[in-house]
Scaffold this motif. Sequence first.
Motif, short mmCIF file in Angstrom:
data_model
loop_
_atom_site.label_atom_id
_atom_site.label_comp_id
_atom_site.label_asym_id
_atom_site.label_seq_id
_atom_site.Cartn_x
_atom_site.Cartn_y
_atom_site.Cartn_z
N ALA A 159 -11.06 124.56 25.12
CA ALA A 159 -11.91 123.45 25.60
C ALA A 159 -11.07 122.36 26.26
O ALA A 159 -11.42 121.84 27.34
N GLU A 160 -9.93 122.02 25.66
CA GLU A 160 -9.05 120.99 26.25
C GLU A 160 -8.47 121.45 27.59
O GLU A 160 -8.43 120.71 28.56
N LYS A 161 -8.00 122.69 27.62
CA LYS A 161 -7.39 123.26 28.82
C LYS A 161 -8.42 123.30 29.96
O LYS A 161 -8.14 122.90 31.08
N ALA A 162 -9.61 123.80 29.63
CA ALA A 162 -10.66 123.92 30.64
C ALA A 162 -11.10 122.54 31.13
O ALA A 162 -11.30 122.32 32.33
N SER A 163 -11.24 121.59 30.20
CA SER A 163 -11.68 120.23 30.57
C SER A 163 -10.73 119.60 31.58
O SER A 163 -11.16 118.98 32.55
N ALA A 164 -9.43 119.76 31.35
CA ALA A 164 -8.43 119.17 32.26
C ALA A 164 -8.56 119.78 33.66
O ALA A 164 -8.52 119.05 34.67
N LEU A 165 -8.75 121.08 33.73
CA LEU A 165 -8.87 121.74 35.04
C LEU A 165 -10.19 121.38 35.73
O LEU A 165 -10.24 121.18 36.94
N LEU A 166 -11.26 121.26 34.96
CA LEU A 166 -12.56 120.88 35.54
C LEU A 166 -12.51 119.45 36.08
O LEU A 166 -13.09 119.16 37.14
N GLY A 182 -12.99 117.88 39.94
CA GLY A 182 -13.93 116.80 40.24
C GLY A 182 -15.29 116.97 39.61
O GLY A 182 -16.28 116.37 40.04
N TYR A 183 -15.38 117.78 38.55
CA TYR A 183 -16.65 117.91 37.83
C TYR A 183 -16.95 116.63 37.06
O TYR A 183 -16.04 115.95 36.61
N ASP A 184 -18.26 116.33 36.91
CA ASP A 184 -18.64 115.14 36.15
C ASP A 184 -18.49 115.40 34.65
O ASP A 184 -18.40 116.55 34.21
N GLN A 185 -18.47 114.32 33.89
CA GLN A 185 -18.24 114.40 32.45
C GLN A 185 -19.30 115.25 31.74
O GLN A 185 -19.02 115.97 30.80
N GLU A 186 -20.52 115.16 32.25
CA GLU A 186 -21.63 115.91 31.63
C GLU A 186 -21.36 117.42 31.67
O GLU A 186 -21.54 118.13 30.68
#
Length: 197
Positions: free
Chosen positions: A95-102, A106-110
Amino acid sequence: MDKSKKLLEAFKLFDAANAQDPNKEVVEGKEYAKELLYAQRMTDILNQFEPKASEALQLTARCQHICRWEIPRESYEMNRVGYLKWRQDLKKFHAEKASALLAQVGYDQETIDRVSFLLLKKQLKKDEETQTLEDVICLVFLKYYYEPFLVKHDDDKMISILQKTWKKMSAKGHDAALKLSFSKKGLALVSKALSDH
């Protein structure tokens, strides 16, 4: 399916990360980074199983095992407690790894939060997308990894694995699983696992 530019960009970053996997798998004479191959299989099965999957679900399927080799199973106690702890830590790590790449794409927080929610397998059986993800994970296992597993484990262990896998799946997942082709022995064990269930 019209893929957004962001989605394709995220796939590229996920795949580049997974291409670093030192573990290799050979398929039809060609060598692949293990987790890159797994990620592509997840996307293929998701597209067949749920062609109208949301963008968040498509992203999650592609990064389900992102950089998994960085936390090896052997770094935990080789018992049930160690295994469960390893699985929990992996989910957070993915989840952390994917969140950083997303975020980089430029993906939104949602969207980032939703992918994390799915990667953490929250509300299995209650959240439709978490369930779909679990079905796809189980189908990928049954289609690509179950038969090689048969060689390594005795029948009782395999029947137990099959029963646990079946329990996690939805009725739609069960239907899809029964359409897969298995070897004679593979099918016999599936039948036995389901009849003992």
